[in-house]
Scaffold this motif. Sequence first.
Motif, PDB file in Angstrom:
ATOM      1  N   GLY A  41      -7.373  -1.209  -4.308  1.00 39.50           N
ATOM      2  CA  GLY A  41      -8.735  -1.548  -4.697  1.00 39.50           C
ATOM      3  C   GLY A  41      -8.827  -2.937  -5.307  1.00 39.50           C
ATOM      4  O   GLY A  41      -9.790  -3.678  -5.052  1.00 39.50           O
ATOM      5  N   LEU A  42      -7.823  -3.301  -6.089  1.00 49.47           N
ATOM      6  CA  LEU A  42      -7.802  -4.644  -6.676  1.00 49.47           C
ATOM      7  C   LEU A  42      -7.633  -5.708  -5.590  1.00 49.47           C
ATOM      8  O   LEU A  42      -8.224  -6.795  -5.677  1.00 49.47           O
ATOM      9  N   VAL A  43      -6.841  -5.392  -4.554  1.00 51.56           N
ATOM     10  CA  VAL A  43      -6.681  -6.336  -3.446  1.00 51.56           C
ATOM     11  C   VAL A  43      -8.018  -6.552  -2.747  1.00 51.56           C
ATOM     12  O   VAL A  43      -8.390  -7.679  -2.411  1.00 51.56           O
ATOM     13  N   VAL A  44      -8.757  -5.470  -2.530  1.00 49.21           N
ATOM     14  CA  VAL A  44     -10.077  -5.593  -1.909  1.00 49.21           C
ATOM     15  C   VAL A  44     -10.982  -6.493  -2.757  1.00 49.21           C
ATOM     16  O   VAL A  44     -11.735  -7.320  -2.232  1.00 49.21           O
ATOM     17  N   ALA A  45     -10.900  -6.344  -4.071  1.00 48.56           N
ATOM     18  CA  ALA A  45     -11.752  -7.133  -4.971  1.00 48.56           C
ATOM     19  C   ALA A  45     -11.456  -8.627  -4.895  1.00 48.56           C
ATOM     20  O   ALA A  45     -12.353  -9.445  -5.126  1.00 48.56           O
ATOM     21  N   VAL A  46     -10.207  -8.969  -4.585  1.00 52.48           N
ATOM     22  CA  VAL A  46      -9.840 -10.392  -4.569  1.00 52.48           C
ATOM     23  C   VAL A  46      -9.751 -10.947  -3.151  1.00 52.48           C
ATOM     24  O   VAL A  46      -9.291 -12.080  -2.971  1.00 52.48           O
ATOM     25  N   VAL A  47     -10.173 -10.175  -2.156  1.00 53.72           N
ATOM     26  CA  VAL A  47     -10.137 -10.656  -0.770  1.00 53.72           C
ATOM     27  C   VAL A  47     -10.816 -12.013  -0.597  1.00 53.72           C
ATOM     28  O   VAL A  47     -10.304 -12.878   0.130  1.00 53.72           O
ATOM     29  N   PRO A  48     -11.976 -12.268  -1.250  1.00 50.57           N
ATOM     30  CA  PRO A  48     -12.605 -13.588  -1.089  1.00 50.57           C
ATOM     31  C   PRO A  48     -11.721 -14.751  -1.529  1.00 50.57           C
ATOM     32  O   PRO A  48     -11.946 -15.888  -1.102  1.00 50.57           O
ATOM     33  N   LEU A  49     -10.716 -14.483  -2.363  1.00 52.05           N
ATOM     34  CA  LEU A  49      -9.827 -15.544  -2.834  1.00 52.05           C
ATOM     35  C   LEU A  49      -8.643 -15.767  -1.902  1.00 52.05           C
ATOM     36  O   LEU A  49      -7.883 -16.719  -2.096  1.00 52.05           O
ATOM     37  N   LEU A  50      -8.485 -14.881  -0.910  1.00 46.97           N
ATOM     38  CA  LEU A  50      -7.375 -15.010   0.029  1.00 46.97           C
ATOM     39  C   LEU A  50      -7.733 -16.003   1.131  1.00 46.97           C
ATOM     40  O   LEU A  50      -8.913 -16.202   1.444  1.00 46.97           O
ATOM     41  N   PRO A  51      -6.726 -16.630   1.745  1.00 47.24           N
ATOM     42  CA  PRO A  51      -7.003 -17.545   2.857  1.00 47.24           C
ATOM     43  C   PRO A  51      -7.636 -16.815   4.029  1.00 47.24           C
ATOM     44  O   PRO A  51      -7.359 -15.621   4.265  1.00 47.24           O
ATOM     45  N   GLY A  52      -8.485 -17.511   4.766  1.00 44.62           N
ATOM     46  CA  GLY A  52      -9.194 -16.895   5.878  1.00 44.62           C
ATOM     47  C   GLY A  52      -8.288 -16.254   6.901  1.00 44.62           C
ATOM     48  O   GLY A  52      -8.620 -15.225   7.485  1.00 44.62           O
ATOM     49  N   ALA A  53      -7.119 -16.854   7.131  1.00 42.84           N
ATOM     50  CA  ALA A  53      -6.198 -16.321   8.135  1.00 42.84           C
ATOM     51  C   ALA A  53      -5.622 -14.976   7.736  1.00 42.84           C
ATOM     52  O   ALA A  53      -5.081 -14.250   8.578  1.00 42.84           O
ATOM     53  N   VAL A  54      -5.743 -14.620   6.463  1.00 41.19           N
ATOM     54  CA  VAL A  54      -5.146 -13.383   5.968  1.00 41.19           C
ATOM     55  C   VAL A  54      -6.189 -12.288   5.769  1.00 41.19           C
ATOM     56  O   VAL A  54      -5.898 -11.104   5.905  1.00 41.19           O
ATOM     57  N   ARG A  55      -7.433 -12.673   5.479  1.00 42.75           N
ATOM     58  CA  ARG A  55      -8.462 -11.690   5.096  1.00 42.75           C
ATOM     59  C   ARG A  55      -8.646 -10.592   6.140  1.00 42.75           C
ATOM     60  O   ARG A  55      -8.694  -9.409   5.808  1.00 42.75           O
ATOM     61  N   GLY A  56      -8.783 -10.973   7.400  1.00 43.84           N
ATOM     62  CA  GLY A  56      -9.013  -9.982   8.445  1.00 43.84           C
ATOM     63  C   GLY A  56      -7.895  -8.967   8.538  1.00 43.84           C
ATOM     64  O   GLY A  56      -8.141  -7.767   8.645  1.00 43.84           O
ATOM     65  N   TRP A  57      -6.659  -9.442   8.499  1.00 45.50           N
ATOM     66  CA  TRP A  57      -5.508  -8.547   8.568  1.00 45.50           C
ATOM     67  C   TRP A  57      -5.494  -7.592   7.385  1.00 45.50           C
ATOM     68  O   TRP A  57      -5.252  -6.382   7.528  1.00 45.50           O
ATOM     69  N   VAL A  58      -5.741  -8.130   6.189  1.00 40.55           N
ATOM     70  CA  VAL A  58      -5.702  -7.302   4.979  1.00 40.55           C
ATOM     71  C   VAL A  58      -6.759  -6.209   5.037  1.00 40.55           C
ATOM     72  O   VAL A  58      -6.474  -5.028   4.797  1.00 40.55           O
ATOM     73  N   LEU A  59      -7.993  -6.584   5.359  1.00 43.16           N
ATOM     74  CA  LEU A  59      -9.067  -5.599   5.421  1.00 43.16           C
ATOM     75  C   LEU A  59      -8.809  -4.564   6.514  1.00 43.16           C
ATOM     76  O   LEU A  59      -9.103  -3.375   6.348  1.00 43.16           O
ATOM     77  N   GLY A  60      -8.258  -5.010   7.637  1.00 45.75           N
ATOM     78  CA  GLY A  60      -7.954  -4.084   8.721  1.00 45.75           C
ATOM     79  C   GLY A  60      -6.912  -3.052   8.329  1.00 45.75           C
ATOM     80  O   GLY A  60      -7.094  -1.848   8.549  1.00 45.75           O
ATOM     81  N   VAL A  61      -5.818  -3.509   7.729  1.00 48.58           N
ATOM     82  CA  VAL A  61      -4.745  -2.597   7.319  1.00 48.58           C
ATOM     83  C   VAL A  61      -5.236  -1.639   6.244  1.00 48.58           C
ATOM     84  O   VAL A  61      -4.987  -0.423   6.299  1.00 48.58           O
ATOM     85  N   LEU A  62      -5.945  -2.180   5.236  1.00 55.03           N
ATOM     86  CA  LEU A  62      -6.458  -1.317   4.176  1.00 55.03           C
ATOM     87  C   LEU A  62      -7.459  -0.307   4.717  1.00 55.03           C
ATOM     88  O   LEU A  62      -7.498   0.845   4.277  1.00 55.03           O
ATOM     89  N   GLY A  63      -8.265  -0.730   5.686  1.00 55.18           N
ATOM     90  CA  GLY A  63      -9.222   0.186   6.290  1.00 55.18           C
ATOM     91  C   GLY A  63      -8.537   1.349   6.977  1.00 55.18           C
ATOM     92  O   GLY A  63      -8.966   2.510   6.856  1.00 55.18           O
ATOM     93  N   VAL A  64      -7.455   1.061   7.694  1.00 50.78           N
ATOM     94  CA  VAL A  64      -6.693   2.125   8.367  1.00 50.78           C
ATOM     95  C   VAL A  64      -6.087   3.081   7.339  1.00 50.78           C
ATOM     96  O   VAL A  64      -6.133   4.315   7.502  1.00 50.78           O
ATOM     97  N   LEU A  65      -5.514   2.519   6.262  1.00 49.30           N
ATOM     98  CA  LEU A  65      -4.893   3.360   5.240  1.00 49.30           C
ATOM     99  C   LEU A  65      -5.920   4.248   4.551  1.00 49.30           C
ATOM    100  O   LEU A  65      -5.663   5.430   4.293  1.00 49.30           O
ATOM    101  N   VAL A  66      -7.096   3.698   4.255  1.00 52.25           N
ATOM    102  CA  VAL A  66      -8.155   4.494   3.630  1.00 52.25           C
ATOM    103  C   VAL A  66      -8.599   5.611   4.566  1.00 52.25           C
ATOM    104  O   VAL A  66      -8.780   6.766   4.148  1.00 52.25           O
ATOM    105  N   ALA A  67      -8.756   5.285   5.833  1.00 48.37           N
ATOM    106  CA  ALA A  67      -9.175   6.295   6.806  1.00 48.37           C
ATOM    107  C   ALA A  67      -8.154   7.425   6.897  1.00 48.37           C
ATOM    108  O   ALA A  67      -8.518   8.606   6.952  1.00 48.37           O
ATOM    109  N   LEU A  68      -6.872   7.081   6.909  1.00 44.72           N
ATOM    110  CA  LEU A  68      -5.830   8.107   6.976  1.00 44.72           C
ATOM    111  C   LEU A  68      -5.837   8.979   5.723  1.00 44.72           C
ATOM    112  O   LEU A  68      -5.658  10.204   5.803  1.00 44.72           O
ATOM    113  N   GLY A  69      -6.029   8.337   4.563  1.00 46.46           N
ATOM    114  CA  GLY A  69      -6.071   9.101   3.324  1.00 46.46           C
ATOM    115  C   GLY A  69      -7.248  10.053   3.274  1.00 46.46           C
ATOM    116  O   GLY A  69      -7.100  11.229   2.879  1.00 46.46           O
ATOM    117  N   VAL A  70      -8.413   9.566   3.671  1.00 47.83           N
ATOM    118  CA  VAL A  70      -9.599  10.420   3.696  1.00 47.83           C
ATOM    119  C   VAL A  70      -9.425  11.561   4.683  1.00 47.83           C
ATOM    120  O   VAL A  70      -9.788  12.717   4.416  1.00 47.83           O
TER     121      VAL A  70
END
Length: 281
Positions: A121-150
């Motif tokens: 959750g803290l990583v999601v909060a600081v996504v705007p501070l991450l470089p553009g080349a990384v943001r998409g990958w981070v959100l994608g991976v976290l999205g998959v993990l959240v979906a699996l957990g739910v």
Amino acid sequence: MVAAVAILVVLAARLGARPFLDGLAHTDPRGLAVALVVTAATTACCARRWSLLTTGLGVPVPFRDAYRSCYRAQLVNATLPGGVLGDLHRGYRRGRQAGALGRGLRSVVWDRASGQVVQAGLVVAVVPLLPGAVRGWVLGVLGVLVALGVLALATAAPLRREAAAALDGVWPEVLLLSALAAGGHVLVFLVAARTVGVEVGTGPLVALALLVLLASAIPASVAGWGPREGAAAWVFGATGLGAASGVEVAVVYGVMSLVATLPGLLTLEGGPAWVSGRTSS
């Protein structure tokens, strides 16, 4: 272990040994002292969190015993392959003593999961501070993990009931303790980065630290090494700070973290039965 070794081999082949050697050279006593003090506090947070969760699961661990056991677990995690054997040991010992091995082991699973959920959750909060080349990958991976957990919680009623029992009435404190523990680890990472001489704003550096530390929680390491260095090389490279700098910071952090677990040696003898491995008669 194979994946962790492969990551380190690839990094060494691409970047050479210099980042690893420079990381060892930049480790200094002041940084180690900071790591020892901060880790004492973060271990207290983790021990309190585990104590709360075990109470809800019916296998309560007093804070003092939890503190000793968490220190011992960190030492084992930092010195043996996998990065989770110490946690498995504390769950096994607690479950065996309480006569509920499954709940003892799952208490550690819920403990680690709660910490990593907050960290994500803290990583999601600081996504705007991450470089553009990384943001998409981070959100994608976290999205998959959240979906699996739910999905896991939605399709497994026993898991939902156990999670509700573990967190009943204590979830605000569990969230706070997890955030404080994550903040302590980030602080140690910042000290490692400044020791190396990384010149970037504190905000972006905190974002990088949270991402690297989340990757380091993957239980596929060699005593903590592998995913952490790979993630650091990737995100530091994407930021323009250089992959070598990322590896160097990760090495300094790894050494600081290892030294910070050494108080766990004090728990190897003379502790409570379920910590030291003795069984009561």
